[in-house]
Design a protein around this motif. Sequence first.
Motif, mmCIF file in Angstrom:
data_model
loop_
_atom_site.group_PDB
_atom_site.id
_atom_site.type_symbol
_atom_site.label_atom_id
_atom_site.label_comp_id
_atom_site.label_asym_id
_atom_site.label_seq_id
_atom_site.Cartn_x
_atom_site.Cartn_y
_atom_site.Cartn_z
ATOM 1 N N LYS A 92 0.723 -1.507 0.740
ATOM 2 C CA LYS A 92 -0.252 0.377 0.332
ATOM 3 C C LYS A 92 0.962 1.342 0.016
ATOM 4 O O LYS A 92 0.429 1.988 0.579
ATOM 5 N N SER A 125 3.228 6.523 0.852
ATOM 6 C CA SER A 125 1.781 6.202 1.318
ATOM 7 C C SER A 125 0.939 6.109 0.003
ATOM 8 O O SER A 125 0.685 7.487 -0.918
ATOM 9 N N LYS A 167 -2.788 6.333 0.489
ATOM 10 C CA LYS A 167 -3.775 6.761 1.110
ATOM 11 C C LYS A 167 -3.534 8.167 2.005
ATOM 12 O O LYS A 167 -2.497 9.056 1.871
ATOM 13 N N CYS A 168 -5.029 9.228 1.329
ATOM 14 C CA CYS A 168 -4.510 10.713 1.492
ATOM 15 C C CYS A 168 -5.132 10.972 3.184
ATOM 16 O O CYS A 168 -5.634 9.952 3.667
ATOM 17 N N THR A 169 -4.319 11.613 3.274
ATOM 18 C CA THR A 169 -3.610 11.620 4.505
ATOM 19 C C THR A 169 -5.035 12.547 5.314
ATOM 20 O O THR A 169 -5.705 12.323 6.897
ATOM 21 N N HIS A 170 -5.789 13.577 4.929
ATOM 22 C CA HIS A 170 -6.981 14.258 5.139
ATOM 23 C C HIS A 170 -8.263 12.679 5.028
ATOM 24 O O HIS A 170 -8.530 13.393 6.028
ATOM 25 N N GLY A 226 -8.774 10.144 3.373
ATOM 26 C CA GLY A 226 -8.190 8.689 3.599
ATOM 27 C C GLY A 226 -9.124 7.709 2.199
ATOM 28 O O GLY A 226 -8.601 6.501 1.894
ATOM 29 N N CYS A 227 -8.441 8.590 0.882
ATOM 30 C CA CYS A 227 -8.770 7.893 -0.947
ATOM 31 C C CYS A 227 -7.651 7.628 -0.669
ATOM 32 O O CYS A 227 -6.049 7.878 -0.565
ATOM 33 N N THR A 228 -7.663 6.469 -1.952
ATOM 34 C CA THR A 228 -6.466 6.018 -2.654
ATOM 35 C C THR A 228 -6.032 7.497 -3.551
ATOM 36 O O THR A 228 -7.126 7.598 -4.458
ATOM 37 N N CYS A 286 -4.711 13.569 -6.176
ATOM 38 C CA CYS A 286 -5.253 13.026 -5.308
ATOM 39 C C CYS A 286 -7.292 13.435 -5.936
ATOM 40 O O CYS A 286 -7.991 14.101 -6.203
ATOM 41 N N CYS A 327 -10.033 12.918 -3.523
ATOM 42 C CA CYS A 327 -11.289 13.467 -3.150
ATOM 43 C C CYS A 327 -10.908 14.947 -3.115
ATOM 44 O O CYS A 327 -11.927 15.740 -3.019
#
Length: 125
Positions: free
Chosen positions: A82, A97, A99-102, A104-106, A118, A120
Amino acid sequence: MSRPKKQHKMNETHQIPARRSFFSILWIGLGIVAFFEFIGVVTAFLFPRKKKATTGDFGTIIDAGPVEKFLKESVTAFIRGKFYLCRLEDGGFLAVSRKCTHLGCTIPWSDKEKKFVCPCHAFGI
């Protein structure tokens, strides 16, 4: 002759507890419960449970392959881990990573735009 009336005396040992003593007992009981909850929270903080790492989880070592496999200024996705492995122009590596840290989207890598986009937030990094 008339009989003398019986006087009913209340037994001194069988009295109904006063309201104040009931509330005193209640507060003492609640204080004991709160004390044990506090001890439980402190114990959980000082001695956290250790989760066993399984293969592919965050923090495990993943064999990416030989260094020659990665071209300079390239991004390779590792689905199992991941994360993305970025090969920098100076030859170094950077693991990022997926994942978006804000929200959580991939976050996918766009080869055409040469940046992470991103979904999102609808902008590139």
